[in-house]
Design an enzyme around this catalytic site. Structure first.
Site, mmCIF file in Angstrom:
data_model
loop_
_atom_site.group_PDB
_atom_site.id
_atom_site.type_symbol
_atom_site.label_atom_id
_atom_site.label_comp_id
_atom_site.label_asym_id
_atom_site.label_seq_id
_atom_site.Cartn_x
_atom_site.Cartn_y
_atom_site.Cartn_z
ATOM 1 N N VAL A 15 39.508 50.079 70.006
ATOM 2 C CA VAL A 15 39.245 50.138 71.454
ATOM 3 C C VAL A 15 40.345 50.916 72.182
ATOM 4 O O VAL A 15 40.061 51.764 73.042
ATOM 5 C CB VAL A 15 39.089 48.710 72.030
ATOM 6 C CG1 VAL A 15 38.867 48.756 73.533
ATOM 7 C CG2 VAL A 15 37.940 47.987 71.345
ATOM 8 N N GLY A 188 30.669 48.661 57.559
ATOM 9 C CA GLY A 188 31.663 48.559 58.640
ATOM 10 C C GLY A 188 31.170 47.795 59.862
ATOM 11 O O GLY A 188 31.847 47.763 60.888
ATOM 12 N N ASP A 202 32.635 34.562 68.591
ATOM 13 C CA ASP A 202 32.631 35.729 69.472
ATOM 14 C C ASP A 202 31.603 35.529 70.604
ATOM 15 O O ASP A 202 31.915 35.733 71.783
ATOM 16 C CB ASP A 202 32.287 36.966 68.611
ATOM 17 C CG ASP A 202 32.164 38.233 69.415
ATOM 18 O OD1 ASP A 202 33.192 38.848 69.717
ATOM 19 O OD2 ASP A 202 31.025 38.608 69.756
ATOM 20 N N LYS A 206 32.243 34.991 74.814
ATOM 21 C CA LYS A 206 31.554 35.855 75.790
ATOM 22 C C LYS A 206 30.670 35.017 76.705
ATOM 23 O O LYS A 206 30.638 35.234 77.920
ATOM 24 C CB LYS A 206 30.703 36.909 75.058
ATOM 25 C CG LYS A 206 31.524 37.958 74.309
ATOM 26 C CD LYS A 206 30.611 38.817 73.440
ATOM 27 C CE LYS A 206 31.380 39.815 72.611
ATOM 28 N NZ LYS A 206 30.555 40.428 71.562
ATOM 29 N N GLY A 303 32.224 49.018 69.371
ATOM 30 C CA GLY A 303 32.507 50.405 69.001
ATOM 31 C C GLY A 303 33.516 51.024 69.948
ATOM 32 O O GLY A 303 33.676 50.580 71.092
HETATM 33 N N1 HSE Z 1 32.375 41.830 66.882
HETATM 34 C C1 HSE Z 1 31.603 41.965 68.073
HETATM 35 C C2 HSE Z 1 30.162 42.209 67.714
HETATM 36 C C3 HSE Z 1 32.052 43.078 68.972
HETATM 37 O O1 HSE Z 1 29.798 42.257 66.540
HETATM 38 O O2 HSE Z 1 29.362 42.329 68.630
HETATM 39 C C4 HSE Z 1 33.258 42.726 69.764
HETATM 40 O O3 HSE Z 1 33.030 41.615 70.558
#
Ligand code: HSE
Length: 429
Positions: A15, A188, A202, A206, A303
């Site tokens: 990032v 990846g 994650d 969020k 990304g």
């Molecule tokens: N690892 C996260 C995803 C992206 O796969 O969406 C970063 O939050």
């Protein structure tokens, strides 16, 4: 004459590197379109080679946070280190020096936004984090500046690309979870240790940020119900498909008269639902506002350049606004109090059992569901060819029912020697 703004980038990983490239390559464009000249004054890195690889000269590289935050040419500090270790320390140091902070760090914001925002307010500087949620999809700006005239009653999203990639591949190839995870790692999409993504941490961070903003309160990360995708079986994706459903890892926030719901878990949705066609590593968020109705945002949630797009949007916002707009805790008075969370939330369910194929079995099972008030919409019995150790799959789709009713029914069914519940998955209409 364009306004001059200096930035520092902490960390030059995916990032940070993408942000450096975007700011550098678009510098003239931002002068022309935003009337602001954004210069990367310094970068903080552990290994100088990372910066050299991007063409950054020695005199713009620092390995000392004190030097970075004391630099008078730096107005905005961009944090792209991640996690809650040094990232938190560095963000607090920048705020203490009156620097506006732009961060892509969901865990930091989800866990510590209260403390960070207090420090930002104390020093009169900004704290922006569009890139922390759903990468390049401008969901935070939409909640703050697009649908803010509405009571947002519901939010439902595919907000993790790794798991969406895995579930899409499992559905397309009929492959199992472990095999697909390995492929995602090889390509990846998934990290070597995939826990954060596949176990929905994650998504949880969020969702805690997005539902705090959408519902004007604080939704702490430990109030978000979380269930990952690692126990999803290919049979359930296939049987769901036969019934006209698609399986996704959904993050769901609801503001109901009974209280707030915030949950991230595998969910079966009808294949004509707008989120059902969000495939591969793409993300989308579906919102309901009382005035606007349905709104859906779609795009890349991860990304280098998509996430940099979100970071840069915050940098430009901060650079072009002299007043500071704080994103969370709009109703600070109730930030920690009086917020009721629904724990025994209601949902429809997909329930797969394996049962002996003989008289009385179905009557016994439906009797148990009836006892706990679980009402059935649909039932499918699979053929003997699909039997496992002589037991055939039996699939139920229920009406809306509480989590507890399903748990009690499942426990009771599992006491029978001729039937076992193999899977329960929530269904959203
Ligand atoms: N690892 C996260 C995803 C992206 O796969 O969406 C970063 O939050």
């Amino acid at each position: 004459m364009a306004k001059k703004v200096g930035v520092a980038i902490l960390g030059l990983g995916v990032v940070g590197g993408g942000t450096y490239k975007t700011l550098t390559e678009h510098k003239d464009f931002y002068i022309r379109t935003q009337n602001v000249e954004i210069s990367v004054e310094t970068v903080l890195v552990r290994r100088k080679e990372t910066a050299f690889d991007l063409g950054i000269e020695e005199d713009r590289i620092s390995q000392n946070i004190v030097e970075v935050v004391a630099n008078p040419a730096v107005d905005i500090v961009i944090e792209t280190i991640g996690g809650c270790g040094v990232a938190k320390e560095y963000v607090l140091a920048a705020l203490a020096h009156g620097k506006t902070v732009v961060t892509a760090n969901k865990e930091l914001i989800s866990k510590y936004s209260h403390e960070l925002e207090k420090e930002a307010k104390r020093n009169g500087c900004g704290l922006y984090f569009e890139a922390s949620c759903v990468g390049g999809v401008p969901i935070i700006r939409t909640l703050l500046d697009g649908v803010q005239g509405n009571h947002v009653t519901e939010m439902m999203g595919i907000i993790n690309g790794t798991t969406n990639f895995i579930l899409t591949k499992m559905a397309q190839d009929g492959a199992d979870y472990e095999e697909t995870l390995k492929e995602a790692q090889r390509l990846g999409y998934a990290e070597a240790d995939p826990t954060n993504d596949v176990e929905a941490f994650d998504a949880l961070y969020k969702l805690s940020i997005l539902s705090s903003i959408a519902f004007h309160t604080k939704v702490p990360h430990n109030k978000v119900f979380r269930e990952g995708i690692s126990s999803i079986q290919k049979e359930d994706i296939a049987y769901g498909k036969d019934l006209g459903y698609t399986l996704k890892l959904l993050a769901i926030g609801k503001n109901t008269p009974e209280g707030l719901e915030a949950r991230g878990h595998p969910t079966i949705i009808k294949k004509n639902h707008p989120l059902a066609s969000v495939n591969d590593a793409y993300n989308a968020v579906f919102l309901k506002g009382d005035a606007v109705g349905d709104v859906m945002l779609y795009g890349k949630g991860a990304g280098a350049l998509p996430t940099a797009s979100a970071v840069v949007s915050d940098v430009i916002y901060a650079a072009t606004h002299s007043d500071v707009k704080y994103s969370t805790f709009k109703n600070t008075a109730t930030a920690d109090a009086n917020v009721k969370f629904v724990s025994d939330f209601k949902s429809a369910y997909y329930i797969r059992l394996e049962v002996e194929d003989r008289a009385g079995v179905l009557a016994k099972i439906s009797g148990i569901f009836a006892k706990y008030g679980v009402s059935i919409i649909e039932m499918v019995q699979k053929s003997k060819e699909e039997a496992n150790n002589g037991k055939i799959p039996l699939i139920f789709i229920t009406h809306q029912t509480t989590e507890n009713s399903v748990k009690k029914s499942v426990a009771k069914i599992n006491e029978l020697d001729f039937a076992k519940v193999k899977t329960t998955i929530r269904v959203e209409a």
